[in-house]
Design an enzyme around this catalytic site. Structure first.
Site, short mmCIF file in Angstrom:
data_model
loop_
_atom_site.label_atom_id
_atom_site.label_comp_id
_atom_site.label_asym_id
_atom_site.label_seq_id
_atom_site.Cartn_x
_atom_site.Cartn_y
_atom_site.Cartn_z
N CYS A 1 65.07 18.56 59.51
CA CYS A 1 63.87 19.39 59.47
C CYS A 1 62.95 19.04 60.64
O CYS A 1 62.70 17.87 60.92
CB CYS A 1 63.15 19.15 58.15
N GLU B 1 65.46 10.65 53.43
CA GLU B 1 64.48 10.88 54.50
C GLU B 1 63.73 9.60 54.85
O GLU B 1 63.52 9.30 56.03
CB GLU B 1 63.48 11.97 54.10
N SER C 1 62.58 15.22 45.46
CA SER C 1 61.27 14.55 45.51
C SER C 1 60.13 15.55 45.47
O SER C 1 59.18 15.39 44.70
CB SER C 1 61.17 13.71 46.79
#
Length: 408
Positions: free
Chosen positions: A148, A178, A313
């Site tokens: 992203c 991440e 999340s």
């Protein structure tokens, strides 16, 4: 905003039309109030912003393109592309294999990979170490890199902090893909440490204030700090970044807490020498979805249904917000709604599936908040809505409700 080519079956015939109508009316995204869909005996409050974000649509487009462009090659994903079972199951059904699970446990040995294989980097990104491992095997890593752009923005900000001699504090879940990737990139340029929440932030603050000895740090933050991290030196000059799917208000509260410590220890006149302003790293989609959820809390709904992957999340934080006011049911699809009297849902805090009976109140109209996480296809939200509508006799047709909405 770029329009992505994603499979048509992920697109919605109900909520998608509402989203587009709202977008046209509010191009500058200043109105975060929910949309009310009135079916008569049941009403839905639909969040102004929910579902697929830029990063997710980008990852989906690239992943399906990788399959189309490599029909005779083995195609792998480092781990789940996004945290949604609908998308991941479909990719697997088309032949994509996952190299690791979401916790980083190996499913396919690195030695099994060959230079001609296609490896897709998921939207969460990956660690510097894994990227180098793939390159050493002769595998091309950038062609199908779906990281992203907003995650990369955090990495770039961390790099700049390091070059300016700041230590990077990462607000994130240590085991999340991440956060592992962000930590790996950050640690290349700066001392780095992860805090999961305000409780851990306060624990770290004890070292900044000199209330704890550096030797205790190594045990208390084991596995969450970079090599040779020295709290006596490395916590004098800091900046805070986050896993982009964390609760934005919590990230800001943690940053404000560390800022206040720096003022206490060094004084307000020298604050900029010890604390970097990093508010520009918060993801716009996370902010929009969470701000839209706060508006849902202003409604008089009877309950909330949040749709998304149980390991997502960003979805879990939407659930946490809804729980502040409503009985909230976190489900991954319409199949979890077994009957008008029984729903199977995920208890996020206990990390377990639970069953609730009589979840729909015996009143008319029943008012339901309906929203989803950033990794959830809008079609899933549609299917949940249609499933609930089955339980109410005499509901207005969907076409009539959409026509009413289009006329506003």
């Amino acid at each position: 905003m770029k329009k992505f080519e994603i499979p048509a079956y992920y697109r919605s015939s109900i909520t998608g039309k509402i989203k587009e109508a709202r977008r046209i009316k509010d191009l500058r995204k200043q109105d975060f109030t929910p949309t009310v869909l009135d079916f008569g005996p049941v009403q839905f409050y639909i969040a102004r912003h929910f579902g697929f974000c830029y990063g997710v649509e980008n990852a989906i487009e690239i992943s399906y393109r990788a399959l189309e462009e490599n029909p005779h090659k083995r195609v792998f994903l480092l781990s789940q592309m996004i945290h949604n079972q609908e998308v991941n199951n479909d990719l697997q059904s088309r032949g994509i294999e996952f190299i690791m699970d979401t916790d980083g446990n190996q499913l396919i040995p690195w030695d099994a990979l060959r230079p001609e294989d296609v490896v897709i980097i998921p939207a969460f990104g990956t660690t510097v170490e894994i990227e180098h491992l793939l390159l050493d095997k002769g595998i091309e890593v950038q062609k199908y890199n779906t990281t992203c752009p907003f995650v990369e923005k955090v990495w770039n900000r961390s790099e700049k902090l390091g070059k300016d001699s700041y230590t990077v504090i990462i607000h994130g879940k240590p085991r999340h893909e991440e956060t592992r990737a962000t930590f790996s990139h950050s640690a290349q340029n700066a001392p780095s440490v992860i805090v999961r929440d305000m409780e851990e932030a306060r624990a770290l603050g004890e070292y900044m204030l000199g209330h704890k000895q550096p030797a205790e740090f190594l045990e208390e933050f084991k596995g969450k700090h970079s090599v040779d991290f020295n709290p006596a030196i490395d916590l004098r000059r800091i900046g805070v970044v986050n896993q982009t799917t964390m609760l934005a208000t919590e990230t800001q509260a943690i940053a404000d807490y560390f800022r206040s410590i720096m003022i206490d220890v060094y004084g307000v006149d020298t604050l900029r020498e010890h604390f970097a302003d990093t508010r520009d790293t918060l993801c716009y989609a996370t902010n929009d979805n969470q701000d839209a959820t706060y508006q849902l809390l202003e409604t008089d709904a009877d309950l909330a249904i949040v749709v998304g992957g149980y390991n997502s999340s960003n979805t879990s934080h939407i659930v946490e917000l809804c729980e502040r006011k409503f009985n909230t049911y976190f489900i991954n699809s319409e199949h979890e709604i077994k009957s008008p009297h029984e729903i199977h849902h995920y208890h996020y805090h206990a990390k377990e599936k639970v069953v609730t009976t009589n979840f729909l109140p015996g009143k008319s109209p029943v008012k339901i908040v309906l929203t989803s996480g950033a990794s959830c296809p809008d079609t899933l939200v549609d299917r949940v809505m249609l499933r609930v509508l089955e339980f109410f006799p005499g509901v207005r047709p969907v076409e009539a409700v959409l026509q009413d909405f289009g006329g506003k």
